[in-house]
Write a protein that holds these residues in place. Structure first.
Motif, PDB file in Angstrom:
ATOM      1  N   THR A 133       0.839  -1.195   0.000  1.00 12.06           N
ATOM      2  CA  THR A 133       0.000   0.000   0.000  1.00 12.06           C
ATOM      3  C   THR A 133       0.875   1.246   0.000  1.00 12.06           C
ATOM      4  OG1 THR A 133      -0.161   0.115   2.430  1.00 12.06           O
ATOM      5  CG2 THR A 133      -1.872  -1.142   1.256  1.00 12.06           C
ATOM      6  N   LEU A 134       0.346   2.278  -0.635  1.00 11.15           N
ATOM      7  CA  LEU A 134       0.985   3.596  -0.644  1.00 11.15           C
ATOM      8  C   LEU A 134      -0.019   4.620  -0.154  1.00 11.15           C
ATOM      9  CD1 LEU A 134       2.761   3.647  -4.137  1.00 11.15           C
ATOM     10  CD2 LEU A 134       3.847   3.375  -1.895  1.00 11.15           C
ATOM     11  N   SER A 135       0.469   5.613   0.556  1.00  7.61           N
ATOM     12  CA  SER A 135      -0.383   6.723   0.974  1.00  7.61           C
ATOM     13  C   SER A 135       0.475   7.964   1.183  1.00  7.61           C
ATOM     14  CB  SER A 135      -1.146   6.379   2.258  1.00  7.61           C
ATOM     15  OG  SER A 135      -0.245   6.102   3.301  1.00  7.61           O
ATOM     16  N   ALA A 136      -0.190   9.102   1.169  1.00 12.06           N
ATOM     17  CA  ALA A 136       0.491  10.359   1.451  1.00 12.06           C
ATOM     18  C   ALA A 136       0.805  10.422   2.936  1.00 12.06           C
ATOM     19  CB  ALA A 136      -0.382  11.535   1.034  1.00 12.06           C
ATOM     20  N   ALA A 137       1.893  11.092   3.263  1.00  4.37           N
ATOM     21  CA  ALA A 137       2.301  11.204   4.660  1.00  4.37           C
ATOM     22  C   ALA A 137       3.096  12.499   4.829  1.00  4.37           C
ATOM     23  CB  ALA A 137       3.153  10.000   5.065  1.00  4.37           C
ATOM     24  N   SER A 138       3.512  12.752   6.030  1.00 11.38           N
ATOM     25  CA  SER A 138       4.423  13.863   6.289  1.00 11.38           C
ATOM     26  C   SER A 138       5.268  13.528   7.505  1.00 11.38           C
ATOM     27  CB  SER A 138       3.667  15.177   6.498  1.00 11.38           C
ATOM     28  OG  SER A 138       2.905  15.133   7.678  1.00 11.38           O
ATOM     29  N   VAL A 139       6.383  14.217   7.618  1.00 16.07           N
ATOM     30  CA  VAL A 139       7.299  14.037   8.724  1.00 16.07           C
ATOM     31  C   VAL A 139       7.592  15.422   9.288  1.00 16.07           C
ATOM     32  CG1 VAL A 139       9.613  13.261   9.392  1.00 16.07           C
ATOM     33  CG2 VAL A 139       8.365  12.039   7.618  1.00 16.07           C
ATOM     34  N   LEU A 140       7.564  15.551  10.592  1.00 13.79           N
ATOM     35  CA  LEU A 140       7.937  16.829  11.195  1.00 13.79           C
ATOM     36  C   LEU A 140       9.407  17.117  10.903  1.00 13.79           C
ATOM     37  CD1 LEU A 140       6.213  16.577  14.692  1.00 13.79           C
ATOM     38  CD2 LEU A 140       5.568  18.064  12.789  1.00 13.79           C
ATOM     39  N   LEU A 141       9.703  18.318  10.515  1.00 10.83           N
ATOM     40  CA  LEU A 141      11.087  18.705  10.220  1.00 10.83           C
ATOM     41  C   LEU A 141      11.989  18.387  11.408  1.00 10.83           C
ATOM     42  CD1 LEU A 141      13.079  20.052   8.252  1.00 10.83           C
ATOM     43  CD2 LEU A 141      12.476  22.243   9.286  1.00 10.83           C
ATOM     44  N   ASP A 142      11.474  18.552  12.620  1.00  9.68           N
ATOM     45  CA  ASP A 142      12.264  18.279  13.829  1.00  9.68           C
ATOM     46  C   ASP A 142      12.645  16.807  13.963  1.00  9.68           C
ATOM     47  OD1 ASP A 142      11.995  20.946  14.449  1.00  9.68           O
ATOM     48  OD2 ASP A 142      10.405  20.631  15.925  1.00  9.68           O
ATOM     49  N   ASN A 143      11.943  15.913  13.277  1.00 12.10           N
ATOM     50  CA  ASN A 143      12.220  14.478  13.376  1.00 12.10           C
ATOM     51  C   ASN A 143      13.210  13.977  12.328  1.00 12.10           C
ATOM     52  OD1 ASN A 143      10.455  14.361  15.501  1.00 12.10           O
ATOM     53  ND2 ASN A 143       8.769  13.527  14.311  1.00 12.10           N
ATOM     54  N   VAL A 144      13.582  14.843  11.389  1.00  9.91           N
ATOM     55  CA  VAL A 144      14.519  14.465  10.338  1.00  9.91           C
ATOM     56  C   VAL A 144      15.941  14.639  10.865  1.00  9.91           C
ATOM     57  CG1 VAL A 144      15.306  15.073   8.007  1.00  9.91           C
ATOM     58  CG2 VAL A 144      12.880  15.105   8.551  1.00  9.91           C
ATOM     59  N   PRO A 145      16.856  13.734  10.534  1.00  2.21           N
ATOM     60  CA  PRO A 145      18.243  13.896  10.979  1.00  2.21           C
ATOM     61  C   PRO A 145      18.785  15.284  10.628  1.00  2.21           C
ATOM     62  CG  PRO A 145      17.941  11.753   9.958  1.00  2.21           C
ATOM     63  CD  PRO A 145      16.664  12.518   9.747  1.00  2.21           C
ATOM     64  N   ALA A 146      19.578  15.839  11.529  1.00  2.00           N
ATOM     65  CA  ALA A 146      20.044  17.228  11.419  1.00  2.00           C
ATOM     66  C   ALA A 146      20.699  17.527  10.074  1.00  2.00           C
ATOM     67  CB  ALA A 146      20.998  17.542  12.564  1.00  2.00           C
ATOM     68  N   GLY A 147      21.533  16.629   9.578  1.00  2.00           N
ATOM     69  CA  GLY A 147      22.204  16.861   8.296  1.00  2.00           C
ATOM     70  C   GLY A 147      21.221  17.030   7.154  1.00  2.00           C
ATOM     71  N   MET A 148      20.149  16.255   7.169  1.00  2.00           N
ATOM     72  CA  MET A 148      19.122  16.353   6.130  1.00  2.00           C
ATOM     73  C   MET A 148      18.257  17.593   6.361  1.00  2.00           C
ATOM     74  SD  MET A 148      17.612  15.183   3.419  1.00  2.00           S
ATOM     75  CE  MET A 148      18.408  13.624   3.201  1.00  2.00           C
ATOM     76  N   ALA A 149      17.919  17.866   7.610  1.00  2.80           N
ATOM     77  CA  ALA A 149      17.043  18.993   7.930  1.00  2.80           C
ATOM     78  C   ALA A 149      17.642  20.325   7.466  1.00  2.80           C
ATOM     79  CB  ALA A 149      16.757  19.029   9.426  1.00  2.80           C
ATOM     80  N   ARG A 150      18.959  20.454   7.540  1.00  2.00           N
ATOM     81  CA  ARG A 150      19.615  21.697   7.108  1.00  2.00           C
ATOM     82  C   ARG A 150      19.400  21.972   5.620  1.00  2.00           C
ATOM     83  NH1 ARG A 150      23.369  20.231  11.085  1.00  2.00           N
ATOM     84  NH2 ARG A 150      24.645  18.959   9.711  1.00  2.00           N
ATOM     85  N   LYS A 151      19.180  20.923   4.856  1.00  2.00           N
ATOM     86  CA  LYS A 151      19.004  21.065   3.408  1.00  2.00           C
ATOM     87  C   LYS A 151      17.546  21.250   3.000  1.00  2.00           C
ATOM     88  CE  LYS A 151      22.944  18.019   2.725  1.00  2.00           C
ATOM     89  NZ  LYS A 151      23.376  16.704   2.262  1.00  2.00           N
ATOM     90  N   MET A 152      16.642  21.194   3.976  1.00  2.00           N
ATOM     91  CA  MET A 152      15.209  21.266   3.696  1.00  2.00           C
ATOM     92  C   MET A 152      14.692  22.687   3.910  1.00  2.00           C
ATOM     93  SD  MET A 152      13.832  18.176   3.175  1.00  2.00           S
ATOM     94  CE  MET A 152      14.319  16.475   3.257  1.00  2.00           C
ATOM     95  N   PRO A 153      13.619  23.050   3.196  1.00  2.00           N
ATOM     96  CA  PRO A 153      12.963  24.326   3.493  1.00  2.00           C
ATOM     97  C   PRO A 153      12.444  24.306   4.935  1.00  2.00           C
ATOM     98  CG  PRO A 153      12.114  23.371   1.462  1.00  2.00           C
ATOM     99  CD  PRO A 153      12.986  22.335   2.100  1.00  2.00           C
TER     100      PRO A 153
END
Length: 172
Positions: A60-80
């Motif tokens: 199954t596939l569905s839309a989702a989201s992740v809180l920016l605070d839950n993303v690893p710091a290195g990745m979060a720096r590259k995100m809006p």
């Protein structure tokens, strides 16, 4: 054996599907069609070309989201700096007991990535939730990474997914 992948439809035999995990069997047999009708998940089935009404696997596939605070710091720096990062979730994945060990699950993961990359929906991360360490290790073979605080929850950036889809298309 050539596999066909497509949307779950009413003419397919769901009753005979067993994968060894009762919750996954029940979901396909009783809930997947309802979730599709209500817009909660899309169920994709794998079938052998020689028996197109017999389901040998599904995901199954569905839309989702992740809180920016839950993303690893290195990745979060590259995100809006939006509070939520759009994502696609591979919710359930099951292979019929008689087909396990024949790479059907791997082909379904690749199909899920390909479908998601081909979709016009905006997303940055592809998410999977593993039920246990063995399944988490399966997803890590595709270069999924674990969230630091929830080690059975894994993610992949869209760029990685596109790269895997490119490799898959070149091997066909």
């Amino acid at each position: 054996m050539k596999l066909l992948f497509g949307l779950l439809s009413p003419d397919m035999d769901k009753s005979g599907f067993t994968c060894g995990e009762a919750a996954l069997d029940t979901y396909l047999q009783k809930l997947a069609s309802q979730d599709m009708k209500r817009g909660f998940a899309t169920a994709i089935v794998a079938r052998a070309e020689t028996a197109p009404n017999k389901i040998i696997g599904y995901y199954t596939l569905s839309a989702a989201s992740v809180l920016l605070d839950n993303v690893p710091a290195g990745m979060a720096r590259k995100m809006p700096r939006y509070p939520n990062i759009p994502a696609v979730r591979l919710g359930r994945l099951a292979v019929a007991s008689g087909m396990q060990g024949q790479h059907v699950g791997s082909l379904m993961v690749l199909d899920a990535l390909r479908r998601s990359c081909a979709n016009e929906l905006a997303w940055a991360l592809f998410l999977v939730d593993a039920k246990n360490e063995r399944i988490a290790a399966f997803y890590e073979k595709f270069l999924f990474q674990r969230f630091p605080d929830k080690t059975l929850h894994l993610w992949m950036h869209r760029k990685q997914a596109k790269a895997l889809c490119t490799i898959e298309n070149k091997t066909k």
